[in-house]
Design a protein around this motif. Structure first.
Motif, mmCIF file in Angstrom:
data_model
loop_
_atom_site.group_PDB
_atom_site.id
_atom_site.type_symbol
_atom_site.label_atom_id
_atom_site.label_comp_id
_atom_site.label_asym_id
_atom_site.label_seq_id
_atom_site.Cartn_x
_atom_site.Cartn_y
_atom_site.Cartn_z
ATOM 1 N N GLU A 41 18.488 -3.275 -13.093
ATOM 2 C CA GLU A 41 17.239 -2.730 -13.628
ATOM 3 C C GLU A 41 16.911 -3.268 -15.022
ATOM 4 N N ALA A 42 17.861 -3.921 -15.679
ATOM 5 C CA ALA A 42 17.601 -4.480 -17.014
ATOM 6 C C ALA A 42 16.657 -5.666 -16.915
ATOM 7 N N GLY A 43 15.941 -5.917 -17.988
ATOM 8 C CA GLY A 43 15.051 -7.071 -18.002
ATOM 9 C C GLY A 43 14.124 -7.046 -19.201
ATOM 10 N N ILE A 44 13.422 -8.115 -19.397
ATOM 11 C CA ILE A 44 12.473 -8.228 -20.499
ATOM 12 C C ILE A 44 11.414 -7.141 -20.378
ATOM 13 N N ASP A 45 11.156 -6.454 -21.469
ATOM 14 C CA ASP A 45 10.164 -5.370 -21.586
ATOM 15 C C ASP A 45 10.611 -4.049 -20.964
ATOM 16 N N VAL A 46 11.830 -3.981 -20.421
ATOM 17 C CA VAL A 46 12.339 -2.715 -19.891
ATOM 18 C C VAL A 46 12.675 -1.782 -21.055
#
Length: 422
Positions: free
Chosen positions: A234-239
């Motif tokens: 679920e991690a990622g840019i803009d999270v």
């Protein structure tokens, strides 16, 4: 999206060819008489190349990685695509070009942290195979640290151990490594967290796993590993970090742990497996905790993950109250970042600070590392050092931990520390 498998890259058990010593040998000179007149002429046979030397990783691992990767290009970790609004990054020509340059340059962050990751994989493969009840904590950590130093080819602050090797036992979740003279022995019923780091030019690889020697706490380990994998997915840019904590908590608390016929369901706050006051974290240059925290429960933190950042996604579970407190003798220390300058009057304090700056900089260290550097154990924590005592849940409980380092690349998320073990 194809997932890169680190197992396809050279591993400790594989043989790597070393071309450095490849030479050619001339064969014997023979005489020939092509005209039949009796006038012999010398003629050399064709040269044959020497057989290439083979390089194998030793057991325990002590052969430096440069022998296996002379080009300075190291294996990628597991690649995971970004989700939802960031899926466009996968095919963006601009982002792909930026990554191509970074992937081909041995001096980039990518190669430095991948080198550290390959060291971690090879060292932990040996550790996971050889750690057994009856071993002392000192023996366990020294084997891991000696392997790390050898494989990363330790060179001052250029490359080496990232932080003290954690071998926290049972209700102790983190920040325990043995001091000199510690006689603790690993026992059959123990739950052992092994948390160690490697750094190359200040790029720190942080990864951890849990070992048990019977099946009593299999479900606890399973829940924590699954929660870590959820956090990575679920991690990622803009999270937003608060939302990410919620996903981790939901996974962790979907499990039940049965110990001695007693079931510990996670829906009950007083026996929650999620350790609520521990967290993952962003990683900076020579800075293991760079300021952003990935809590393990849903919260209101609106902070977003950003392109180019490195995070340690780590989760902790417990059969106890789900909260830790400082307990026991301290072993972990680090120089305080941006601490105000305090005039040091004592010669011993000045000597200690000089040694810390030379050997560790802002990297965490422990008392054993000071012993190794030839320093006394007189520590001035109130002046320029921060201490990090062991973090423990209630007595009688068991805790578990899993952790990976991820790199938020422009086009894709790379789980740098992923291996075929976890």
């Amino acid at each position: 999206m194809t997932v890169t498998d680190p197992k396809k890259d050279p591993s400790p058990s594989q043989v790597i060819e070393d071309n450095d010593d490849a030479e050619e040998d001339e064969e014997d000179v023979v005489e020939v008489d092509p005209s039949g007149t009796g006038d012999a002429k010398k003629k050399k046979k064709k040269k044959k190349p020497k057989k290439k030397k083979k390089v194998e990783q030793s057991d325990p691992p002590r052969v430096g990685l440069s022998k296996f990767f002379p080009t300075g290009i190291y294996p990628e970790g597991e690649l995971q695509p970004y989700k939802d609004d960031n899926s466009w990054r996968t095919t963006s020509e601009e982002k792909r070009y930026l990554e191509k340059l970074a992937n081909e340059d041995p001096e980039t962050t990518y190669q430095n942290i991948r080198r550290a990751a390959e060291v971690h994989r090879q060292v932990r493969a040996h550790a996971r195979k050889h750690i057994k009840p009856g071993m002392s904590m000192i023996e366990i950590v020294e084997n891991i640290e000696n392997g790390t130093r050898a494989l990363v080819e330790e060179d001052g602050l250029e490359s080496g151990v990232g932080f003290p090797t954690g071998v926290s036992l049972n209700n102790c979740a983190a920040h325990y490594t043995p001091n000199a003279g510690d006689t603790t022995i690993l026992k059959q019923g123990d739950v052992l967290k092994v948390d160690f780091g490697v750094h190359v030019k200040g790029r720190i690889l942080d990864s951890a796993f849990t070992l048990t020697f019977d099946h009593t706490y299999d479900k606890l380990l399973e829940s924590v590993k699954a929660a870590t994998d959820t956090g990575i997915r679920e991690a990622g840019i803009d999270v937003r970090l608060g939302e990410l904590g919620g996903y981790i908590q939901e996974t962790m608390e979907s499990y039940e742990v049965e110990v001695g016929g007693k079931v510990f369901p996670d829906s009950l706050i007083n026996i929650s497996k999620t350790i609520q006051n521990l967290s993952g974290h962003s990683i900076g240059l020579y800075n293991i905790h760079a300021g952003k925290s990935v809590m393990l429960i849903k919260n209101d933190d609106p902070t977003k993950m950003e392109e180019g950042e490195t995070f340690a996604i780590e989760t902790f579970g417990s059969t106890g109250r789900g909260r830790v407190v400082e307990s026991g003798d301290c072993s972990h220390y680090a120089k305080i970042l941006n601490a105000p300058k305090v005039p040091l009057r004592l010669t011993t304090a000045k000597s200690l600070l000089k040694s810390i700056d030379k050997n560790f900089g802002t990297l965490p260290f422990c008392r054993r590392y000071l012993d190794r550097a030839g320093e006394s154990n007189v520590l001035y924590t109130q002046l320029f050092l921060q201490d990090y005592p062991p973090l423990c849940d209630q007595l009688g409980s068991m805790t578990a931990q899993y952790e990976h380092t991820i790199l938020l690349r422009p086009t894709v998320k790379e789980v740098v520390s992923r291996g075929d073990d976890y």
